[in-house]
Write a protein that holds these residues in place. Structure first.
Motif, PDB file in Angstrom:
ATOM      1  N   CYS A 302       0.828  -1.215   0.000  1.00  0.00           N
ATOM      2  CA  CYS A 302       0.000   0.000   0.000  1.00  0.00           C
ATOM      3  C   CYS A 302       0.859   1.260   0.000  1.00  0.00           C
ATOM      4  N   LEU A 303       1.954   1.230   0.758  1.00  0.00           N
ATOM      5  CA  LEU A 303       2.824   2.390   0.801  1.00  0.00           C
ATOM      6  C   LEU A 303       3.518   2.612  -0.543  1.00  0.00           C
ATOM      7  N   ALA A 304       3.952   1.543  -1.190  1.00  0.00           N
ATOM      8  CA  ALA A 304       4.589   1.672  -2.511  1.00  0.00           C
ATOM      9  C   ALA A 304       3.592   2.183  -3.549  1.00  0.00           C
ATOM     10  N   THR A 305       2.337   1.701  -3.484  1.00  0.00           N
ATOM     11  CA  THR A 305       1.325   2.167  -4.434  1.00  0.00           C
ATOM     12  C   THR A 305       0.995   3.637  -4.224  1.00  0.00           C
ATOM     13  N   SER A 306       0.974   4.070  -2.966  1.00  0.00           N
ATOM     14  CA  SER A 306       0.686   5.489  -2.696  1.00  0.00           C
ATOM     15  C   SER A 306       1.768   6.400  -3.275  1.00  0.00           C
ATOM     16  N   PHE A 307       3.011   5.936  -3.314  1.00  0.00           N
ATOM     17  CA  PHE A 307       4.073   6.722  -3.950  1.00  0.00           C
ATOM     18  C   PHE A 307       3.875   6.792  -5.468  1.00  0.00           C
ATOM     19  N   LEU A 308       3.627   5.639  -6.082  1.00  0.00           N
ATOM     20  CA  LEU A 308       3.533   5.585  -7.538  1.00  0.00           C
ATOM     21  C   LEU A 308       2.281   6.279  -8.065  1.00  0.00           C
ATOM     22  N   ALA A 309       1.227   6.357  -7.262  1.00  0.00           N
ATOM     23  CA  ALA A 309      -0.024   6.967  -7.720  1.00  0.00           C
ATOM     24  C   ALA A 309       0.084   8.471  -7.890  1.00  0.00           C
ATOM     25  N   LYS A 310       1.117   9.075  -7.364  1.00  0.00           N
ATOM     26  CA  LYS A 310       1.234  10.532  -7.462  1.00  0.00           C
ATOM     27  C   LYS A 310       1.547  10.989  -8.873  1.00  0.00           C
ATOM     28  N   LYS A 311       2.196  10.157  -9.668  1.00  0.00           N
ATOM     29  CA  LYS A 311       2.506  10.517 -11.044  1.00  0.00           C
ATOM     30  C   LYS A 311       1.881   9.566 -12.062  1.00  0.00           C
ATOM     31  N   ASN A 312       1.040   8.682 -11.612  1.00  0.00           N
ATOM     32  CA  ASN A 312       0.364   7.737 -12.512  1.00  0.00           C
ATOM     33  C   ASN A 312      -1.124   7.675 -12.161  1.00  0.00           C
ATOM     34  N   ARG A 313      -1.755   8.833 -12.058  1.00  0.00           N
ATOM     35  CA  ARG A 313      -3.135   8.881 -11.572  1.00  0.00           C
ATOM     36  C   ARG A 313      -4.092   8.148 -12.512  1.00  0.00           C
ATOM     37  N   MET A 354      -5.047   3.424   6.173  1.00  0.00           N
ATOM     38  CA  MET A 354      -4.797   4.861   6.136  1.00  0.00           C
ATOM     39  C   MET A 354      -4.008   5.245   4.885  1.00  0.00           C
ATOM     40  N   CYS A 355      -3.064   4.403   4.468  1.00  0.00           N
ATOM     41  CA  CYS A 355      -2.322   4.671   3.232  1.00  0.00           C
ATOM     42  C   CYS A 355      -3.251   4.703   2.017  1.00  0.00           C
ATOM     43  N   VAL A 356      -4.184   3.772   1.960  1.00  0.00           N
ATOM     44  CA  VAL A 356      -5.116   3.729   0.839  1.00  0.00           C
ATOM     45  C   VAL A 356      -6.042   4.944   0.868  1.00  0.00           C
ATOM     46  N   LEU A 357      -6.500   5.362   2.034  1.00  0.00           N
ATOM     47  CA  LEU A 357      -7.369   6.539   2.120  1.00  0.00           C
ATOM     48  C   LEU A 357      -6.635   7.805   1.669  1.00  0.00           C
ATOM     49  N   LYS A 358      -5.380   7.950   2.074  1.00  0.00           N
ATOM     50  CA  LYS A 358      -4.610   9.121   1.624  1.00  0.00           C
ATOM     51  C   LYS A 358      -4.376   9.075   0.117  1.00  0.00           C
ATOM     52  N   MET A 359      -4.143   7.879  -0.411  1.00  0.00           N
ATOM     53  CA  MET A 359      -3.946   7.752  -1.852  1.00  0.00           C
ATOM     54  C   MET A 359      -5.233   8.103  -2.606  1.00  0.00           C
ATOM     55  N   LEU A 360      -6.379   7.645  -2.138  1.00  0.00           N
ATOM     56  CA  LEU A 360      -7.647   7.983  -2.771  1.00  0.00           C
ATOM     57  C   LEU A 360      -7.973   9.469  -2.639  1.00  0.00           C
ATOM     58  N   LEU A 361      -7.596  10.066  -1.526  1.00  0.00           N
ATOM     59  CA  LEU A 361      -7.799  11.507  -1.361  1.00  0.00           C
ATOM     60  C   LEU A 361      -6.977  12.281  -2.392  1.00  0.00           C
ATOM     61  N   HIS A 362      -5.755  11.840  -2.620  1.00  0.00           N
ATOM     62  CA  HIS A 362      -4.920  12.484  -3.633  1.00  0.00           C
ATOM     63  C   HIS A 362      -5.517  12.310  -5.029  1.00  0.00           C
ATOM     64  N   LEU A 363      -6.052  11.141  -5.331  1.00  0.00           N
ATOM     65  CA  LEU A 363      -6.648  10.916  -6.644  1.00  0.00           C
ATOM     66  C   LEU A 363      -7.942  11.701  -6.820  1.00  0.00           C
ATOM     67  N   SER A 364      -8.734  11.831  -5.766  1.00  0.00           N
ATOM     68  CA  SER A 364     -10.018  12.531  -5.879  1.00  0.00           C
ATOM     69  C   SER A 364      -9.855  14.029  -6.077  1.00  0.00           C
TER      70      SER A 364
END
Length: 588
Positions: A302-313, A354-364
């Motif tokens: 989850c932590l690795a995915t949250s990093f990669l999602a910032k530039k691969n939305r 919590m990592c997934v929620l922060k990642m979804l917040l960034h995507l939303s």
């Protein structure tokens, strides 16, 4: 009778002519009905025997002879029937069957006499022989057709190949494909020691388990150093070897734990966010391990995915495996699963959520992916189901994600009508004690009420108008109060909501009280400490919104009364107010 007769043929001459005709007919019938296998000599003998004088034993009456002559003439004039199966000449091949008809003979050689037929020296009729130049065999007839069919098939094959190439052309020319090709061609080759380590890492057949675990630990140690993270991500075979272990079914927990930590270390530098995700097996490896039952593996994935999602939305939102894995992480406490875990495992699982929620917040927060994220059913349904069931920090993130989805105007109709219980979730969060959750819920309903095709559905939602009316009278939360008033104003723009709003207890009274509130009262002095000036502006805006809502409702009432024609039939002018009092038999 006189001896003189009319001009004509004498009876004796007539009988002689009839005998000759019958003999000639017999010879023709014998020739035509002769078996094909018979030789010319047998045909000649048959014709000679048929033309011999009639013996006493074979005497036939003239009437019978006439019938036979008629049948013979008919057989000569009509086309011949198909020969029995024993005749090889008249047997038609399947290739000729498509050209057969009732008006044409099956074979040119079985037709009647033509100008090309010849007679033998013995007087028998031979089978007709067509000129060689006019004969067209079925094989010659079908050859151009076969060539045309072959050309058509080749043309179809070419057209299909062209269509397939055209379908693949946009994929080959897409920027992502070009970037991936550039990536694979610009990777540097590993040195001999690293190449041997990668071979051990991926060889599940001839390498022992202990040696492979040591190789996973070695690659994890190499990626732990910050100086090695960027060069290793650009070395050929490093990321594919790690992801192959993570996707392997027979990989053990220890191997996957060390490899997912190595991948997480490679995802930390910002320069690797776009690069690592471009490798083919990276999304699958992350999705598989995000839904893993082991807490450490799940958290690292989850932590690795949250990093990669910032530039691969866009790529992350379109990947169904990743979205489903995120939904699994959000529903970790389904049926009280966290209560049955140890304190350490529970802490790790909550951290992964919590990592997934922060990642979804960034995507939303991104407009380009908001529509696709709102239409991802597994994620939206999971957010609705876990809302108000988690700790306060996670619940705030959950409501904030749903609120961000309402910011896109194209999502309003889908959220209201296609996502079950999402509007009800916002309604329940309005009356919560936490001000942040209540404010996010009010902002969401304000955005949804701007859509004209959703206002009636929102107004008829249970407890929505009641909770919004209460929030409009909360002076201690100015932002929530103004959002509630904006929501009431938006709902009043639909004339069908007139009855619903006037029947809601306290709605009209709250609007009247806010409209009569003095904006120059408490908090209007700009020289007061804190946010006094801002409070005065909020009070003025609240008064204005309340008056605007009442005016809109009054407009619909006036329009409703002006459309009735009963007063016009009675001679009354409904466009003007009378302000007169009528009494019943009152005494002066």
């Amino acid at each position: 009778m006189s001896g003189r007769r009319s001009q004509g043929v004498r009876p004796s001459a007539l009988s002689t002519t009839i005998d000759k005709t019958e003999a000639f007919s017999k010879s023709n019938v014998a020739t035509m009905t002769m078996p094909i296998s018979s030789t010319p000599s047998s045909a000649a003998s048959a014709a000679a025997s048929s033309s011999s004088p009639i013996t006493r034993e074979n005497v036939i009456s003239p009437s019978k002879m006439r019938q036979r002559s008629r049948k013979a003439s008919k057989s000569l004039l009509s086309p011949p029937k198909a020969a029995p199966p024993s005749s090889p000449l008249n047997k038609t091949s399947p290739r000729d069957s498509r050209d057969d008809s009732n008006s044409k003979p099956r074979n040119p050689r079985s037709s009647t006499r033509s100008s090309g037929s010849r007679k033998s020296t013995s007087g028998d009729v031979m089978l007709p022989r067509a000129p060689p130049s006019k004969v067209s065999t079925p094989r010659l007839q079908n050859k151009p057709r076969q060539q045309g069919e072959k050309e058509n098939q080749n043309g179809k094959v070419r057209s299909v190949a062209t269509a397939a190439a055209a379908a693949l052309l946009p994929e080959e020319d897409s920027p992502r494909t070009k970037l991936r090709k550039t990536l694979l061609t610009n990777l540097r080759d590993p040195d001999k020691s690293l190449a041997d380590l990668l071979v051990v890492l991926t060889d599940f057949d001839s390498t022992s388990h202990l040696r492979r675990v040591n190789a996973c630990g070695a690659i994890k140690t190499l990626t732990l150093h910050k100086a090695n993270q960027i060069p290793l991500a650009r070395t050929r075979g490093v990321v594919p070897s790690i992801t192959s272990v993570l996707c392997a079914v027979n990989a053990t927990e220890e191997e996957r734990t060390r490899c997912i930590n190595a991948l997480m270390h490679l995802c930390v530098p910002e320069e690797n966010w776009k690069l690592v995700y471009l490798f083919p097996q990276t999304p699958e490896a992350l999705a598989r391990n995000m839904a893993d039952k082991y807490p450490q593996i799940r958290y690292a994935a989850c932590l690795a995915t949250s990093f990669l999602a910032k530039k691969n939305r866009r790529e992350v939102v379109k990947n169904r495996l990743l979205m489903y894995a995120m939904a699994r992480v959000l529903e970790v406490d389904k049926n009280g699963a966290l209560d049955r875990m140890s304190a350490q495992d529970k802490k790790v699982f909550v951290g992964a959520r919590m990592c997934v929620l922060k990642m979804l917040l960034h995507l939303s927060k991104n407009r380009d992916v908001s529509g696709a994220l709102a239409r991802t059913e597994c994620v939206t349904s999971s957010l609705v189901s876990v809302a108000n069931t988690m700790e306060l920090a996670a619940n705030i993130l959950c409501v904030a994600i749903l609120t961000n989805l309402t910011r896109h105007p194209d999502n309003a109709h889908h959220i209201v009508f296609k996502v079950p219980d999402l509007v009800g979730t916002f309604v329940r969060h309005v009356e919560l004690s936490d001000a942040e959750c209540a404010k996010c819920a009010m902002y969401a309903m304000q955005n949804l009420s701007c859509a004209s095709n959703c206002r009636q559905e929102l107004a008829n939602t249970p407890d929505l108008l009641g909770n919004v009316t209460k929030a409009a009278f909360r002076h201690d939360c100015p932002e929530q109060q103004l959002s509630a008033l904006h929501t009431l104003k938006n709902l009043s723009d639909d004339p069908f909501n007139l009855v619903t709003m006037t029947n809601t207890p306290g709605c009209t009274a709250t609007l009247l009280a806010l409209a009569n509130n003095d904006a120059s009262g408490i908090g209007s002095d700009k020289n007061q400490e804190g946010s006094g000036g801002e409070g005065g502006n909020n009070n003025a805006m609240a008064q204005y919104l309340a008056c605007d809502t009442l005016a809109t409702l009054s407009h619909w009432l006036l329009t409703l009364s002006a459309t009735r024609k009963a007063g016009e039939r009675a001679g009354l002018d409904l466009s003007r107010r009378t302000f007169k009092q009528n009494t019943w038999e009152a005494w002066n």
